[in-house]
Motif scaffolding. Structure first.
Motif, PDB file in Angstrom:
ATOM      1  N   PHE A 163       0.827  -1.208   0.000  1.00 26.62           N
ATOM      2  CA  PHE A 163       0.000   0.000   0.000  1.00 26.62           C
ATOM      3  C   PHE A 163       0.861   1.258   0.000  1.00 26.62           C
ATOM      4  CE2 PHE A 163      -3.325  -2.819   1.978  1.00 26.62           C
ATOM      5  CZ  PHE A 163      -4.198  -2.752   0.900  1.00 26.62           C
ATOM      6  N   ALA A 164       1.972   1.226   0.725  1.00 26.49           N
ATOM      7  CA  ALA A 164       2.856   2.390   0.756  1.00 26.49           C
ATOM      8  C   ALA A 164       3.423   2.673  -0.636  1.00 26.49           C
ATOM      9  CB  ALA A 164       3.984   2.162   1.754  1.00 26.49           C
ATOM     10  N   VAL A 165       3.889   1.632  -1.309  1.00 25.22           N
ATOM     11  CA  VAL A 165       4.455   1.806  -2.658  1.00 25.22           C
ATOM     12  C   VAL A 165       3.370   2.251  -3.634  1.00 25.22           C
ATOM     13  CG1 VAL A 165       5.509   0.588  -4.596  1.00 25.22           C
ATOM     14  CG2 VAL A 165       6.323   0.167  -2.262  1.00 25.22           C
ATOM     15  N   GLY A 166       2.192   1.590  -3.569  1.00 29.66           N
ATOM     16  CA  GLY A 166       1.116   1.958  -4.483  1.00 29.66           C
ATOM     17  C   GLY A 166       0.672   3.394  -4.308  1.00 29.66           C
ATOM     18  N   THR A 167       0.555   3.845  -3.063  1.00 28.84           N
ATOM     19  CA  THR A 167       0.137   5.222  -2.805  1.00 28.84           C
ATOM     20  C   THR A 167       1.195   6.211  -3.279  1.00 28.84           C
ATOM     21  OG1 THR A 167      -1.105   4.450  -0.875  1.00 28.84           O
ATOM     22  CG2 THR A 167      -0.651   6.801  -1.012  1.00 28.84           C
ATOM     23  N   ALA A 168       2.470   5.873  -3.084  1.00 27.15           N
ATOM     24  CA  ALA A 168       3.544   6.753  -3.569  1.00 27.15           C
ATOM     25  C   ALA A 168       3.540   6.827  -5.089  1.00 27.15           C
ATOM     26  CB  ALA A 168       4.889   6.240  -3.058  1.00 27.15           C
ATOM     27  N   VAL A 169       3.270   5.712  -5.754  1.00 24.78           N
ATOM     28  CA  VAL A 169       3.201   5.703  -7.226  1.00 24.78           C
ATOM     29  C   VAL A 169       2.073   6.615  -7.712  1.00 24.78           C
ATOM     30  CG1 VAL A 169       2.635   4.262  -9.227  1.00 24.78           C
ATOM     31  CG2 VAL A 169       4.286   3.451  -7.526  1.00 24.78           C
ATOM     32  N   GLN A 170       0.942   6.602  -7.014  1.00 18.67           N
ATOM     33  CA  GLN A 170      -0.177   7.461  -7.406  1.00 18.67           C
ATOM     34  C   GLN A 170       0.177   8.946  -7.289  1.00 18.67           C
ATOM     35  OE1 GLN A 170      -3.119   5.801  -4.718  1.00 18.67           O
ATOM     36  NE2 GLN A 170      -4.157   4.749  -6.390  1.00 18.67           N
ATOM     37  N   ALA A 171       1.175   9.256  -6.465  1.00 16.68           N
ATOM     38  CA  ALA A 171       1.574  10.652  -6.292  1.00 16.68           C
ATOM     39  C   ALA A 171       2.548  11.138  -7.356  1.00 16.68           C
ATOM     40  CB  ALA A 171       2.209  10.834  -4.911  1.00 16.68           C
ATOM     41  N   VAL A 172       3.016  10.243  -8.246  1.00 21.36           N
ATOM     42  CA  VAL A 172       3.991  10.635  -9.268  1.00 21.36           C
ATOM     43  C   VAL A 172       3.362  11.636 -10.235  1.00 21.36           C
ATOM     44  CG1 VAL A 172       5.365   9.808 -11.214  1.00 21.36           C
ATOM     45  CG2 VAL A 172       5.241   8.462  -9.103  1.00 21.36           C
ATOM     46  N   PRO A 173       3.972  12.797 -10.453  1.00 24.18           N
ATOM     47  CA  PRO A 173       3.412  13.785 -11.387  1.00 24.18           C
ATOM     48  C   PRO A 173       3.288  13.212 -12.801  1.00 24.18           C
ATOM     49  CG  PRO A 173       5.133  14.771 -10.040  1.00 24.18           C
ATOM     50  CD  PRO A 173       5.196  13.297  -9.788  1.00 24.18           C
ATOM     51  N   GLY A 174       2.212  13.565 -13.476  1.00 19.36           N
ATOM     52  CA  GLY A 174       2.006  13.115 -14.843  1.00 19.36           C
ATOM     53  C   GLY A 174       1.442  11.717 -14.977  1.00 19.36           C
ATOM     54  N   MET A 175       1.131  11.051 -13.879  1.00 19.19           N
ATOM     55  CA  MET A 175       0.571   9.706 -13.931  1.00 19.19           C
ATOM     56  C   MET A 175      -0.798   9.750 -14.612  1.00 19.19           C
ATOM     57  SD  MET A 175       0.931   6.458 -13.058  1.00 19.19           S
ATOM     58  CE  MET A 175       2.268   6.561 -11.851  1.00 19.19           C
ATOM     59  N   PRO A 176      -1.011   8.960 -15.672  1.00 17.41           N
ATOM     60  CA  PRO A 176      -2.320   8.956 -16.343  1.00 17.41           C
ATOM     61  C   PRO A 176      -3.420   8.492 -15.392  1.00 17.41           C
ATOM     62  CG  PRO A 176      -0.661   7.833 -17.671  1.00 17.41           C
ATOM     63  CD  PRO A 176      -0.044   8.076 -16.339  1.00 17.41           C
ATOM     64  N   VAL A 177      -4.622   8.976 -15.622  1.00 11.61           N
ATOM     65  CA  VAL A 177      -5.738   8.613 -14.749  1.00 11.61           C
ATOM     66  C   VAL A 177      -5.998   7.112 -14.793  1.00 11.61           C
ATOM     67  CG1 VAL A 177      -8.221   8.886 -14.379  1.00 11.61           C
ATOM     68  CG2 VAL A 177      -6.802  10.893 -14.867  1.00 11.61           C
ATOM     69  N   TRP A 178      -5.882   6.506 -15.991  1.00  9.68           N
ATOM     70  CA  TRP A 178      -6.143   5.065 -16.075  1.00  9.68           C
ATOM     71  C   TRP A 178      -5.127   4.280 -15.232  1.00  9.68           C
ATOM     72  CZ3 TRP A 178      -2.275   1.888 -17.680  1.00  9.68           C
ATOM     73  CH2 TRP A 178      -1.258   2.430 -18.482  1.00  9.68           C
ATOM     74  N   ALA A 179      -3.896   4.785 -15.181  1.00  8.41           N
ATOM     75  CA  ALA A 179      -2.876   4.104 -14.378  1.00  8.41           C
ATOM     76  C   ALA A 179      -3.181   4.231 -12.885  1.00  8.41           C
ATOM     77  CB  ALA A 179      -1.495   4.681 -14.679  1.00  8.41           C
ATOM     78  N   LEU A 180      -3.731   5.377 -12.472  1.00 13.92           N
ATOM     79  CA  LEU A 180      -4.142   5.527 -11.074  1.00 13.92           C
ATOM     80  C   LEU A 180      -5.174   4.474 -10.693  1.00 13.92           C
ATOM     81  CD1 LEU A 180      -4.538   9.429 -10.852  1.00 13.92           C
ATOM     82  CD2 LEU A 180      -2.632   8.056 -10.010  1.00 13.92           C
ATOM     83  N   PHE A 181      -6.103   4.194 -11.617  1.00 12.81           N
ATOM     84  CA  PHE A 181      -7.144   3.217 -11.334  1.00 12.81           C
ATOM     85  C   PHE A 181      -6.597   1.790 -11.348  1.00 12.81           C
ATOM     86  CE2 PHE A 181     -10.029   6.730 -12.124  1.00 12.81           C
ATOM     87  CZ  PHE A 181     -11.042   6.476 -11.204  1.00 12.81           C
ATOM     88  N   VAL A 182      -5.603   1.529 -12.170  1.00 13.29           N
ATOM     89  CA  VAL A 182      -4.982   0.199 -12.154  1.00 13.29           C
ATOM     90  C   VAL A 182      -4.347  -0.063 -10.787  1.00 13.29           C
ATOM     91  CG1 VAL A 182      -3.107  -1.207 -13.095  1.00 13.29           C
ATOM     92  CG2 VAL A 182      -4.615   0.050 -14.642  1.00 13.29           C
ATOM     93  N   VAL A 183      -3.593   0.918 -10.281  1.00 12.44           N
ATOM     94  CA  VAL A 183      -2.968   0.785  -8.969  1.00 12.44           C
ATOM     95  C   VAL A 183      -4.036   0.636  -7.891  1.00 12.44           C
ATOM     96  CG1 VAL A 183      -1.530   1.937  -7.244  1.00 12.44           C
ATOM     97  CG2 VAL A 183      -0.920   2.068  -9.671  1.00 12.44           C
ATOM     98  N   LEU A 184      -5.096   1.423  -8.005  1.00 12.11           N
ATOM     99  CA  LEU A 184      -6.186   1.358  -7.038  1.00 12.11           C
ATOM    100  C   LEU A 184      -6.826  -0.025  -7.024  1.00 12.11           C
ATOM    101  CD1 LEU A 184      -7.886   3.283  -5.145  1.00 12.11           C
ATOM    102  CD2 LEU A 184      -9.499   3.422  -7.040  1.00 12.11           C
ATOM    103  N   PHE A 185      -7.008  -0.604  -8.189  1.00  8.66           N
ATOM    104  CA  PHE A 185      -7.630  -1.926  -8.283  1.00  8.66           C
ATOM    105  C   PHE A 185      -6.761  -2.985  -7.610  1.00  8.66           C
ATOM    106  CE2 PHE A 185      -8.522  -5.954 -10.342  1.00  8.66           C
ATOM    107  CZ  PHE A 185      -9.917  -5.990 -10.341  1.00  8.66           C
TER     108      PHE A 185
END
Length: 472
Positions: free
Chosen positions: A86-108
């Motif tokens: 969860f720590a790594v996934g949440t940090a990845v979601q904070a990366v600037p420029g991350m596409p919205v679809w990629a945010l949802f993949v990590v969330l899933f």
């Protein structure tokens, strides 16, 4: 074990309590930040809502694919690994420029893993506490979930303003790491409750076994559906009254806190089975006033009173523990948590669809009426005393014993007499516990079916709708 002092002096309860509290705080803060981030990037209320409820909906995948691992992995290692994920996934979601679809993949991915985390965490709670202390311990975990969510949303809103959504996501990642550290150094190593490899086949087979018993099936439905429909009511707080939605959420958490305190600390054993259905009715009936556009003060009173009814979840968890053998406790509670979170997510979507065609107040009334109808329909299947049965009894749908788990009094730190069943309606607990432990000798799957309560916090034992909750 009837006092909080006794509870917190139980070995290892305090580190489990602290790590769970940090996990809920991280989930709440990062969930709010992600919703703001997605809405800012897309301008879509639907995508913003899905970013907050997506983890809950993804838990159905974990329940059908991963759940057999809940009893087949070392608890401490699993919880540390999941917190790190969860720590790594949440940090990845904070990366600037991350596409919205990629945010949802990590969330899933995180949502699917959360279903396993709930099973492991509360199965471990069942091992740490003696059977007479489980209800009190679970009520305390529920109370802190509600309080941490309320505080998390309040503090998260300030942090988003001060630090930006991405900065708040990074803070959430740090809280997850803190949970991992406390778990690693505060809990002792335990062997898995059941031997053997986790697999999709084992998950499905044990889920079918858990579902095969009629009393257990009714218990699961009562845990999932009325609760989930009421969370659909809560999902309408913002569109119903945007300016006062925060107050409604706060008083909903207060009501849940009161209910859990009374049920866990003061409710006599003889009253528990009698009050679970009335409490589920209380959970929904006050929301009917929203059909008439109540003034703000009456709306707050109705929400607070209704949320006291979430205490019914604690009583049903005790019933589920009585019906489920210890060696399947992790998967039983994981199935409960994942099913409940999925029901909450689906109910929130249904409420939104009803509101789209009518109004938020009508949607609240409709969801409340559906919850009452389900509670009444399930009442007949929940009547009568609940007594655990030996593992090999035909009513479990089992031919033979549960194998590869633990010999009597050994393995996995199953201590404190939890191999017996929860107090309340159980005679001869020590004798039947011994029968169960002696029966542990065959295939882990050909074995028994039910024994635990579950999960999760939020209205995870009931979930504050607006954040997708903690892990079931």
């Amino acid at each position: 074990m009837r006092t909080y002092r006794e509870l917190f002096t139980a070995p290892e309860f305090t580190p489990l309590f602290l790590s769970s509290s940090l996990h809920v705080a991280a989930s709440t803060v990062s969930g709010l930040a992600l919703g703001v981030l997605v809405y800012g990037a897309t301008g879509s209320p639907l995508l913003a809502a899905l970013s907050m409820f997506g983890q809950a909906l993804a838990q159905v995948v974990g329940a059908t694919v991963l759940m057999s691992a809940a009893d087949r992995v070392p608890p401490r290692a699993a919880l540390v690994g999941l917190a790190a994920l969860f720590a790594v996934g949440t940090a990845v979601q904070a990366v600037p420029g991350m596409p919205v679809w990629a945010l949802f993949v990590v969330l899933f991915v995180m949502g699917a893993a959360a279903s396993l985390g709930g099973g492991v965490r509360y199965g471990l709670l069942n091992e740490i506490l003696a059977r007479e202390g489980y209800l009190l311990g679970r009520s305390v975990m529920n109370m802190v979930t509600g309080l941490m969510q309320v505080a998390g949303y309040a503090v998260g809103g300030v942090l988003i303003t001060l630090m930006s959504p991405r900065g708040t996501l990074l803070l959430g990642a740090g809280l997850y790491l803190g949970s991992a550290v406390i778990t690693r150094f505060g809990l002792s190593e335990r062997a898995p409750r059941v031997a053997g490899r986790a697999s999709v086949t084992e998950t499905w087979r044990t889920n079918r076994l858990l579902w095969s018993s009629r009393p257990r099936r009714y218990t699961y439905l009562a845990l999932w559906v009325p609760n989930g429909l009421v969370v659909g009511c809560e999902a309408m707080f913002v569109p119903y009254d945007p300016e006062r939605a925060g107050w409604l959420f706060a008083f909903a958490a207060l009501g849940m806190f009161i209910g859990d305190t009374v049920a866990g600390r003061f409710l006599p054993t003889r009253w528990r089975a009698r009050l679970d259905s009335p409490l589920r009715l209380l959970l929904a009936v006050p929301y009917v006033v929203f059909l008439f556009g109540p003034p703000p003060a009456l709306a707050v009173v109705a929400v607070t009173l209704a949320s006291v009814g979430f205490a019914s979840t604690l009583l049903l968890q005790e019933r589920l523990m009585t019906l489920t053998p210890e060696e399947l406790s992790g998967q039983a509670l994981g199935l409960h948590g994942a099913g409940m979170m999925t029901a909450q997510g689906l109910a929130a979507g249904l409420a939104g669809a009803v509101a789209q065609w009518t109004s938020p107040s009508v949607a609240i009334g409709v969801m409340a009426a559906m919850s009452v109808a389900v509670t009444v329909a399930l009442a007949s299947g929940l009547r009568g005393p609940v007594e655990a049965e030996p593992v090999g009894d035909p009513s479990w749908g089992v031919a033979g014993g549960v194998g590869g788990a633990r010999g009597a009094g050994s393995g996995g730190g199953g201590g404190s007499g939890v191999g017996g069943v929860e107090s309340g309606g159980r005679k001869g607990a020590d004798r039947k516990s011994a029968e169960r432990e002696g029966a542990v000798s065959g295939s882990a799957v050909s074995g028994s079916a039910d024994r635990e309560g579950a999960v999760s916090g939020g209205r995870e034992d009931a979930g504050t709708s607006a954040g997708g909750g903690a892990d079931g």
